[in-house]
Design a protein around this motif. Sequence first.
Motif, PDB file in Angstrom:
ATOM      1  N   LEU A  52     -79.321  12.637 -15.701  1.00  0.00           N
ATOM      2  CA  LEU A  52     -78.488  13.448 -16.577  1.00  0.00           C
ATOM      3  C   LEU A  52     -78.294  12.775 -17.931  1.00  0.00           C
ATOM      4  CD1 LEU A  52     -76.789  15.985 -16.911  1.00  0.00           C
ATOM      5  CD2 LEU A  52     -74.853  14.725 -15.977  1.00  0.00           C
ATOM      6  N   SER A  53     -78.134  11.462 -17.950  1.00  0.00           N
ATOM      7  CA  SER A  53     -77.984  10.724 -19.204  1.00  0.00           C
ATOM      8  C   SER A  53     -79.240  10.811 -20.049  1.00  0.00           C
ATOM      9  CB  SER A  53     -77.665   9.249 -18.923  1.00  0.00           C
ATOM     10  OG  SER A  53     -76.459   9.137 -18.218  1.00  0.00           O
ATOM     11  N   LEU A  54     -80.406  10.701 -19.413  1.00  0.00           N
ATOM     12  CA  LEU A  54     -81.672  10.797 -20.157  1.00  0.00           C
ATOM     13  C   LEU A  54     -81.873  12.197 -20.738  1.00  0.00           C
ATOM     14  CD1 LEU A  54     -84.070   8.722 -17.873  1.00  0.00           C
ATOM     15  CD2 LEU A  54     -83.204   8.108 -20.135  1.00  0.00           C
ATOM     16  N   VAL A  55     -81.531  13.227 -19.992  1.00  0.00           N
ATOM     17  CA  VAL A  55     -81.654  14.602 -20.486  1.00  0.00           C
ATOM     18  C   VAL A  55     -80.715  14.822 -21.663  1.00  0.00           C
ATOM     19  CG1 VAL A  55     -81.254  17.026 -19.897  1.00  0.00           C
ATOM     20  CG2 VAL A  55     -82.502  15.555 -18.318  1.00  0.00           C
ATOM     21  N   ALA A  56     -79.488  14.335 -21.546  1.00  0.00           N
ATOM     22  CA  ALA A  56     -78.519  14.479 -22.638  1.00  0.00           C
ATOM     23  C   ALA A  56     -78.993  13.717 -23.871  1.00  0.00           C
ATOM     24  CB  ALA A  56     -77.150  13.987 -22.197  1.00  0.00           C
ATOM     25  N   LEU A  57     -79.492  12.516 -23.696  1.00  0.00           N
ATOM     26  CA  LEU A  57     -79.994  11.712 -24.809  1.00  0.00           C
ATOM     27  C   LEU A  57     -81.185  12.404 -25.482  1.00  0.00           C
ATOM     28  CD1 LEU A  57     -79.711   9.081 -26.378  1.00  0.00           C
ATOM     29  CD2 LEU A  57     -81.299   8.049 -24.757  1.00  0.00           C
ATOM     30  N   ALA A  58     -82.067  12.974 -24.706  1.00  0.00           N
ATOM     31  CA  ALA A  58     -83.218  13.690 -25.271  1.00  0.00           C
ATOM     32  C   ALA A  58     -82.758  14.912 -26.057  1.00  0.00           C
ATOM     33  CB  ALA A  58     -84.175  14.096 -24.157  1.00  0.00           C
ATOM     34  N   GLY A  59     -81.737  15.579 -25.587  1.00  0.00           N
ATOM     35  CA  GLY A  59     -81.221  16.752 -26.288  1.00  0.00           C
ATOM     36  C   GLY A  59     -80.620  16.413 -27.636  1.00  0.00           C
ATOM     37  N   PHE A  60     -79.984  15.282 -27.752  1.00  0.00           N
ATOM     38  CA  PHE A  60     -79.366  14.889 -29.015  1.00  0.00           C
ATOM     39  C   PHE A  60     -80.322  14.201 -29.967  1.00  0.00           C
ATOM     40  CE2 PHE A  60     -75.430  15.047 -26.399  1.00  0.00           C
ATOM     41  CZ  PHE A  60     -74.790  16.026 -27.140  1.00  0.00           C
ATOM     42  N   SER A  61     -81.467  13.770 -29.471  1.00  0.00           N
ATOM     43  CA  SER A  61     -82.391  13.044 -30.330  1.00  0.00           C
ATOM     44  C   SER A  61     -83.357  13.958 -31.076  1.00  0.00           C
ATOM     45  CB  SER A  61     -83.188  12.029 -29.502  1.00  0.00           C
ATOM     46  OG  SER A  61     -84.028  12.710 -28.587  1.00  0.00           O
ATOM     47  N   CYS A  62     -83.375  15.249 -30.752  1.00  0.00           N
ATOM     48  CA  CYS A  62     -84.267  16.188 -31.428  1.00  0.00           C
ATOM     49  C   CYS A  62     -83.785  16.460 -32.844  1.00  0.00           C
ATOM     50  CB  CYS A  62     -84.340  17.510 -30.661  1.00  0.00           C
ATOM     51  SG  CYS A  62     -85.084  17.337 -29.041  1.00  0.00           S
ATOM     52  N   LYS A  63     -84.728  16.710 -33.716  1.00  0.00           N
ATOM     53  CA  LYS A  63     -84.373  17.073 -35.083  1.00  0.00           C
ATOM     54  C   LYS A  63     -83.741  18.450 -35.096  1.00  0.00           C
ATOM     55  CE  LYS A  63     -87.963  14.568 -37.533  1.00  0.00           C
ATOM     56  NZ  LYS A  63     -89.087  14.714 -38.448  1.00  0.00           N
ATOM     57  N   ASP A  64     -83.022  18.748 -36.152  1.00  0.00           N
ATOM     58  CA  ASP A  64     -82.396  20.058 -36.304  1.00  0.00           C
ATOM     59  C   ASP A  64     -83.289  21.002 -37.091  1.00  0.00           C
ATOM     60  OD1 ASP A  64     -80.182  19.373 -34.880  1.00  0.00           O
ATOM     61  OD2 ASP A  64     -78.998  18.795 -36.629  1.00  0.00           O
ATOM     62  N   ASP A  65     -84.600  20.915 -36.878  1.00  0.00           N
ATOM     63  CA  ASP A  65     -85.532  21.767 -37.612  1.00  0.00           C
ATOM     64  C   ASP A  65     -85.286  23.244 -37.357  1.00  0.00           C
ATOM     65  OD1 ASP A  65     -86.755  19.619 -38.746  1.00  0.00           O
ATOM     66  OD2 ASP A  65     -88.399  19.545 -37.296  1.00  0.00           O
ATOM     67  N   TYR A  66     -84.772  23.582 -36.190  1.00  0.00           N
ATOM     68  CA  TYR A  66     -84.558  24.983 -35.878  1.00  0.00           C
ATOM     69  C   TYR A  66     -83.565  25.635 -36.837  1.00  0.00           C
ATOM     70  CZ  TYR A  66     -80.113  23.624 -33.817  1.00  0.00           C
ATOM     71  OH  TYR A  66     -78.859  23.138 -33.631  1.00  0.00           O
ATOM     72  N   LYS A  67     -82.736  24.851 -37.487  1.00  0.00           N
ATOM     73  CA  LYS A  67     -81.746  25.403 -38.411  1.00  0.00           C
ATOM     74  C   LYS A  67     -82.378  25.852 -39.725  1.00  0.00           C
ATOM     75  CE  LYS A  67     -77.746  22.782 -36.855  1.00  0.00           C
ATOM     76  NZ  LYS A  67     -76.741  21.801 -37.238  1.00  0.00           N
ATOM     77  N   TYR A  68     -83.567  25.355 -40.030  1.00  0.00           N
ATOM     78  CA  TYR A  68     -84.127  25.586 -41.356  1.00  0.00           C
ATOM     79  C   TYR A  68     -85.483  26.274 -41.325  1.00  0.00           C
ATOM     80  CZ  TYR A  68     -80.446  22.277 -42.205  1.00  0.00           C
ATOM     81  OH  TYR A  68     -79.230  21.660 -42.227  1.00  0.00           O
ATOM     82  N   ASN A  69     -85.784  26.984 -40.276  1.00  0.00           N
ATOM     83  CA  ASN A  69     -87.061  27.686 -40.274  1.00  0.00           C
ATOM     84  C   ASN A  69     -86.910  29.046 -40.954  1.00  0.00           C
ATOM     85  OD1 ASN A  69     -85.992  29.468 -38.417  1.00  0.00           O
ATOM     86  ND2 ASN A  69     -87.038  28.595 -36.661  1.00  0.00           N
ATOM     87  N   ASP A  70     -87.936  29.855 -40.911  1.00  0.00           N
ATOM     88  CA  ASP A  70     -87.945  31.130 -41.628  1.00  0.00           C
ATOM     89  C   ASP A  70     -86.849  32.094 -41.191  1.00  0.00           C
ATOM     90  OD1 ASP A  70     -90.041  30.289 -43.135  1.00  0.00           O
ATOM     91  OD2 ASP A  70     -91.574  31.246 -41.897  1.00  0.00           O
ATOM     92  N   LEU A  71     -86.385  31.961 -39.967  1.00  0.00           N
ATOM     93  CA  LEU A  71     -85.365  32.890 -39.485  1.00  0.00           C
ATOM     94  C   LEU A  71     -83.971  32.554 -40.003  1.00  0.00           C
ATOM     95  CD1 LEU A  71     -86.517  33.250 -35.782  1.00  0.00           C
ATOM     96  CD2 LEU A  71     -86.891  34.837 -37.661  1.00  0.00           C
ATOM     97  N   PHE A  72     -83.773  31.334 -40.460  1.00  0.00           N
ATOM     98  CA  PHE A  72     -82.437  30.894 -40.841  1.00  0.00           C
ATOM     99  C   PHE A  72     -82.312  30.517 -42.309  1.00  0.00           C
ATOM    100  CE2 PHE A  72     -82.676  30.064 -36.303  1.00  0.00           C
ATOM    101  CZ  PHE A  72     -81.542  30.721 -35.881  1.00  0.00           C
ATOM    102  N   GLN A  73     -83.168  31.031 -43.154  1.00  0.00           N
ATOM    103  CA  GLN A  73     -83.071  30.693 -44.565  1.00  0.00           C
ATOM    104  C   GLN A  73     -83.046  31.955 -45.410  1.00  0.00           C
ATOM    105  OE1 GLN A  73     -86.446  28.309 -45.485  1.00  0.00           O
ATOM    106  NE2 GLN A  73     -87.878  29.983 -45.462  1.00  0.00           N
TER     107      GLN A  73
END
Length: 171
Positions: free
Chosen positions: A11-32
């Motif tokens: 569970l700790s590894l899954v949580a750590l992997a979730g927080f280590s991803c970039k926030d690129d999804y916030k700035y793609n074509d759908l959100f600009q």
Amino acid sequence: MKYIAFRFLLLSLVALAGFSCKDDYKYNDLFQDNRPAVPVTFAEATTYGGNPYIFSSLAAGGPITFTVTIPASSGRTIKEITRIVGGATGINPGTLSSATATSAYNAAPIAGTGTTVVFTTTIAAFKAKYPSVSIVPVALPNFTELAFLFLVTLDDNTQIVTEQVRVRVVA
């Protein structure tokens, strides 16, 4: 005990992997915002956070004039207003792109001069072109709204779809 420790580690590894991803999804074509490189404005129109608008009075003959402008600092000039559509406030860029020579408001492109181009018509001409749009003039502070969309072509053949501009019709 090993089972609980293993689940905690997993569970700790899954949580750590979730927080280590970039926030690129916030700035793609759908959100600009989809803003053109050269902004198009309407010189005499007013806005309070919504679509720009002008007033027109039937008692005064129902004149409608929009001065389409781009900044002089853009380095571009307006070649023409290629296409115009009008209607009720439900028109959108799809209406503009599917307009034919008979359904578009203008029969021919309107040539620009420098960084401006002027579109002039009347409410009577609007009624003749779009008879199904209800125009019921009332006294201020109430009004009926008509809408226009413009396809502006610049000197380098870049085409820009303007935001919807409205005409508030009063008695």
